[in-house]
Motif scaffolding. Structure first.
Motif, PDB file in Angstrom:
ATOM      1  N   ALA A   1       1.257   8.264   9.241  1.00  0.00           N
ATOM      2  CA  ALA A   1       0.732   7.019   8.667  1.00  0.00           C
ATOM      3  C   ALA A   1       1.868   6.050   8.356  1.00  0.00           C
ATOM      4  O   ALA A   1       1.761   4.840   8.596  1.00  0.00           O
ATOM      5  CB  ALA A   1      -0.076   7.323   7.413  1.00  0.00           C
ATOM      6  N   ALA A   2       2.974   6.575   7.832  1.00  0.00           N
ATOM      7  CA  ALA A   2       4.117   5.710   7.524  1.00  0.00           C
ATOM      8  C   ALA A   2       4.749   5.165   8.795  1.00  0.00           C
ATOM      9  O   ALA A   2       5.089   3.974   8.881  1.00  0.00           O
ATOM     10  CB  ALA A   2       5.144   6.487   6.710  1.00  0.00           C
ATOM     11  N   ILE A   3       4.922   6.014   9.798  1.00  0.00           N
ATOM     12  CA  ILE A   3       5.494   5.559  11.064  1.00  0.00           C
ATOM     13  C   ILE A   3       4.627   4.482  11.692  1.00  0.00           C
ATOM     14  O   ILE A   3       5.128   3.535  12.320  1.00  0.00           O
ATOM     15  CB  ILE A   3       5.651   6.756  12.030  1.00  0.00           C
ATOM     16  N   SER A   4       3.317   4.578  11.495  1.00  0.00           N
ATOM     17  CA  SER A   4       2.376   3.600  12.053  1.00  0.00           C
ATOM     18  C   SER A   4       2.319   2.315  11.245  1.00  0.00           C
ATOM     19  O   SER A   4       1.574   1.394  11.599  1.00  0.00           O
ATOM     20  CB  SER A   4       0.980   4.217  12.137  1.00  0.00           C
ATOM     21  N   GLY A   5       3.072   2.261  10.141  1.00  0.00           N
ATOM     22  CA  GLY A   5       3.129   1.034   9.349  1.00  0.00           C
ATOM     23  C   GLY A   5       1.972   0.844   8.401  1.00  0.00           C
ATOM     24  O   GLY A   5       1.638  -0.295   8.035  1.00  0.00           O
TER      25      GLY A   5
ATOM     26  N   PRO B   1       0.823  -1.219   0.000  1.00  0.00           N
ATOM     27  CA  PRO B   1       0.000   0.000   0.000  1.00  0.00           C
ATOM     28  C   PRO B   1       0.854   1.266   0.000  1.00  0.00           C
ATOM     29  O   PRO B   1       1.897   1.325   0.651  1.00  0.00           O
ATOM     30  CB  PRO B   1      -0.818  -0.131   1.284  1.00  0.00           C
ATOM     31  N   MET B   2       0.380   2.244  -0.741  1.00  0.00           N
ATOM     32  CA  MET B   2       1.069   3.531  -0.838  1.00  0.00           C
ATOM     33  C   MET B   2       0.207   4.617  -0.215  1.00  0.00           C
ATOM     34  O   MET B   2      -1.015   4.601  -0.347  1.00  0.00           O
ATOM     35  CB  MET B   2       1.359   3.871  -2.301  1.00  0.00           C
ATOM     36  N   ILE B   3       0.852   5.556   0.432  1.00  0.00           N
ATOM     37  CA  ILE B   3       0.143   6.661   1.079  1.00  0.00           C
ATOM     38  C   ILE B   3       0.168   7.847   0.126  1.00  0.00           C
ATOM     39  O   ILE B   3       1.232   8.271  -0.333  1.00  0.00           O
ATOM     40  CB  ILE B   3       0.800   7.021   2.424  1.00  0.00           C
ATOM     41  N   HIS B   4      -1.008   8.387  -0.167  1.00  0.00           N
ATOM     42  CA  HIS B   4      -1.133   9.456  -1.158  1.00  0.00           C
ATOM     43  C   HIS B   4      -1.513  10.772  -0.484  1.00  0.00           C
ATOM     44  O   HIS B   4      -2.270  10.793   0.490  1.00  0.00           O
ATOM     45  CB  HIS B   4      -2.196   9.089  -2.196  1.00  0.00           C
TER      46      HIS B   4
ATOM     47  N   GLN C   1      -2.378  16.219   4.573  1.00  0.00           N
ATOM     48  CA  GLN C   1      -1.253  16.955   5.153  1.00  0.00           C
ATOM     49  C   GLN C   1      -0.033  16.046   5.226  1.00  0.00           C
ATOM     50  O   GLN C   1      -0.150  14.855   5.483  1.00  0.00           O
ATOM     51  CB  GLN C   1      -1.592  17.434   6.569  1.00  0.00           C
ATOM     52  N   PHE C   2       1.166  16.632   5.005  1.00  0.00           N
ATOM     53  CA  PHE C   2       2.383  15.832   5.116  1.00  0.00           C
ATOM     54  C   PHE C   2       2.568  15.282   6.522  1.00  0.00           C
ATOM     55  O   PHE C   2       3.124  14.195   6.704  1.00  0.00           O
ATOM     56  CB  PHE C   2       3.607  16.660   4.715  1.00  0.00           C
ATOM     57  N   SER C   3       2.118  16.013   7.528  1.00  0.00           N
ATOM     58  CA  SER C   3       2.247  15.503   8.892  1.00  0.00           C
ATOM     59  C   SER C   3       1.478  14.195   9.048  1.00  0.00           C
ATOM     60  O   SER C   3       1.916  13.275   9.758  1.00  0.00           O
ATOM     61  CB  SER C   3       1.727  16.537   9.890  1.00  0.00           C
TER      62      SER C   3
END
Length: 301
Positions: free
Chosen positions: A230-234, A191-194, A223-225
């Motif tokens: 989201a990435a840190i949360s996996g 999955p990619m975060i958009h 928002q980039f934050s």
């Protein structure tokens, strides 16, 4: 010479602003620390001074008409300008205040940490910052300049290019341990975060990696934050501007995926209205920002 009839006192304008904003004399009175009857009298005095009815009276309520609503919008901007000017006199009596509109994450993660250097080098200059995501009309705002992302197409302003955008794909260490992402094909299966405002990000990144974009799904945020969290949360792979990615990577919260610092469309710009060209504080800021951007860009992976 200004006509006093069209320069109501601050107390009258504050009453108008509060009543229109709240839609209630009671709430306006509470905000202004006045009685309801006093607020009503202030509104009546304003109408008498202007010779124009701004409110209808219904069951002891004040209902703003179209003229009042339009007037309040202009008055609110004027009050903001007066407040900022007064704050500048108090906080920086030697003058040289610069009001900036800045992208939220850029302000906190790139510009903010560097500002002490500028302020130490220019002790007579004070900087006020507010965050803005979209573009706006300088004639209706109180800003001297703005930093935005995109193309050199903000009309009726001067542009100073800070640096082009480069991005790095990142994931949490736990996500990296659980997924194979050594090739573009393997990456297309996770999955990619958009980000809503950067619709071409992933397509540009895949092309920069020498491959074709995929239709991989994932969550969408604004928002980039939120992308970072989201990435840190996996929750997937995040595509971050390199100035953000390197902070997270250096602190061990995220790890890079494949080639870092891939060029994508868009750049960061400082813009200002043409009538601000002689602003001494702005000139100093432009020179300093040019040096900072050059050093930063040269240090990118």
């Amino acid at each position: 010479m200004r006509q006093r009839r069209f320069l109501p006192s601050i107390k009258l304008l504050l009453a108008l602003d509060a009543v229109v904003r709240h839609g209630s004399v009671t709430e306006a009175a509470a905000e202004l620390d006045l009685t309801q009857s006093t607020v009503s009298r202030l509104i009546l005095s304003l109408e008498e001074q202007l010779g124009k009815q701004l409110f209808s009276r219904e069951h002891r309520r004040l209902i703003p008409n179209a003229a009042a609503i339009s007037y309040q919008r202009d008055v609110a901007r004027a009050l903001d300008m007066v407040q900022r000017a007064s704050m500048s006199v108090v906080t920086n009596p030697d003058g040289g205040t610069l009001s900036l509109a800045v992208l939220p994450t850029f302000a906190t993660r790139w510009l903010g940490p560097r500002l002490p250097e500028f302020l130490n080098a220019h002790p007579g200059i004070a900087i006020n910052m507010s965050t803005r995501i979209g573009r706006f009309d300088f004639s209706s705002e109180v800003f001297d300049a703005a930093i935005y992302f995109g193309d050199q197409d903000w009309s009726d302003v001067h542009h100073l290019k800070l640096f082009d955008e480069t991005v790095t794909a990142c994931v949490s260490p736990e996500f990296a341990a659980a997924h194979r992402m050594e090739t573009l094909h393997e990456l297309s299966n996770v999955p990619m975060i958009h980000l809503e405002s950067r619709s071409s990000f992933w397509a540009d990144w895949f092309q920069g990696q020498g491959g074709q974009p995929t239709g991989a799904g994932g969550m969408l945020v604004d928002q980039f934050s939120m992308v970072i969290q989201a990435a840190i949360s996996g929750l997937g792979v995040a595509l971050l501007p390199n100035y953000l990615a390197q902070i997270e990577i250096s602190e061990g919260r995220l790890v890079p995926v494949l080639k870092q610092g891939v060029s994508v469309r868009g750049a960061y710009w400082l813009v200002w209205p043409k009538e601000k060209n002689d602003n001494i504080a702005l000139k100093a800021f432009c020179n300093w920002l040019t040096d900072q951007s050059t050093v930063f860009y040269a240090c990118q992976p």
